[in-house]
Design a protein around this motif. Structure first.
Motif, short mmCIF file in Angstrom:
data_model
loop_
_atom_site.label_atom_id
_atom_site.label_comp_id
_atom_site.label_asym_id
_atom_site.label_seq_id
_atom_site.Cartn_x
_atom_site.Cartn_y
_atom_site.Cartn_z
N ILE A 49 34.43 47.72 40.80
CA ILE A 49 35.41 48.11 41.82
C ILE A 49 36.55 47.11 41.79
CG2 ILE A 49 35.82 48.42 44.29
CD1 ILE A 49 32.94 49.23 44.63
N SER A 50 37.74 47.60 41.51
CA SER A 50 38.89 46.71 41.41
C SER A 50 39.58 46.49 42.75
CB SER A 50 39.91 47.29 40.41
OG SER A 50 40.30 48.60 40.78
N LEU A 52 39.55 48.00 47.26
CA LEU A 52 38.92 48.82 48.28
C LEU A 52 39.98 49.28 49.28
CD1 LEU A 52 35.90 49.52 48.52
CD2 LEU A 52 35.70 47.76 50.26
N SER A 65 36.88 52.97 46.78
CA SER A 65 37.42 52.11 45.73
C SER A 65 38.77 52.65 45.26
CB SER A 65 36.45 52.04 44.55
OG SER A 65 36.24 53.32 43.98
N SER A 66 39.59 51.77 44.68
CA SER A 66 40.95 52.14 44.29
C SER A 66 40.99 53.30 43.30
CB SER A 66 41.66 50.92 43.69
OG SER A 66 41.85 49.92 44.66
#
Length: 274
Positions: A49-50, A52, A65-66
């Motif tokens: 996950i990069s 939120l 998540s993005s």
């Protein structure tokens, strides 16, 4: 970590915060450390996950998540792509670190993929036509055409020159002629783009190419090549040995007796006298 342990950890941290707010004197560091160290952590695993995002819908709050793949909803962590709940650490590898194309109902041909090989198992490969590491993968896969069907999806990430090549080749595929498809495939495998027009085609359905670019962003590609194995495992970059990676063979651990450092030490060691 169990729910009880998580609650204990949160209580410890909240208790520390309240104490700091009510009393300017700092609690003993040993007390804080003892509270944290008393919690046994059974395991830890990174989530892909990069970022939120917090989403509000009426009284409901959802954290997503993005890339839109993971959602925290109703006290559960859900993989939206596969509609599966992540409960255990092992689920991270089984679900989060793999991309199940069948569950996503994603077809490579809808992305304007170029087909190489005729094996039963399918491998999806995102490439830039000018990428040298993509060239290595395309060279290696030619020896595996009986075992796998490789779907090469072109995405222009290396600048305007790549963009022109991708558009020109993608538009040639739109003719659905076997000769045109063979020409595009050979150009990619050889990375030979001499003689391609520099002006954009006047008529061309760019929808498959647009879908490919959107999918690449969805998968959060940091670079190419990007491979998805038949079992959903992903790999960013060119595998050292493509056949071994596809077969999920573990990398051999170097023997201490054969490592260069050990050999150098042995060469420099004084000779033992009888």
């Amino acid at each position: 970590m169990t729910l009880r342990q998580i609650s204990l950890l949160i209580a410890t941290l909240l208790g520390t915060s309240i104490a700091l707010a009510a009393n300017p004197q700092k609690p003993a560091g040993s007390d804080i450390a003892a509270g944290l160290l008393s919690i046994k952590i059974d395991g830890m695993q990174d989530l892909p996950i990069s970022g939120l995002k917090m989403v509000k819908s009426g009284e409901q709050t959802v954290f997503i998540s993005s890339n839109g793949r993971f959602a925290f909803y109703g006290g559960k962590l859900i993989d939206i792509w596969t509609q599966q709940e992540i409960k255990e650490l092992a689920d991270i590898d089984k679900i989060a670190n793999r991309i199940d194309l069948s569950r996503m109902k994603l077809k490579a041909d809808d992305l304007g993929a170029v087909t190489v090989g005729h094996g039963k198992a399918q491998v999806l490969v995102f490439i830039d036509p000018r990428c040298p590491y993509c060239g290595k993968v395309m060279k290696d896969l030619q020896a595996l055409q009986d075992q796998y069907t490789f779907k090469l999806v072109m995405v222009p990430i290396l600048g305007p020159e790549s963009q022109n090549i991708v558009v020109q080749l993608a538009c040639q595929l739109e003719t659905n002629e076997t000769k045109a498809k063979d020409t595009v495939r050979n150009r990619l495998l050889k990375q030979d783009y001499a003689g391609l027009p520099t002006e954009p085609p006047t008529q061309c359905n760019k929808e498959p190419l647009q879908k490919a670019v959107v999918t690449a962003k969805l998968f959060d590609l940091k670079g190419v090549p990007f491979l998805i194995a038949p079992d959903g495992r992903t790999h960013s970059g060119a595998p050292e040995v493509l056949a071994d990676w596809l077969a999920d063979k573990p990398k051999p651990s170097p023997s201490l007796a054969t490592t260069p450092a050990t050999n150098a030490q042995n060469a420099n060691a004084p000779e033992k006298q009888p």
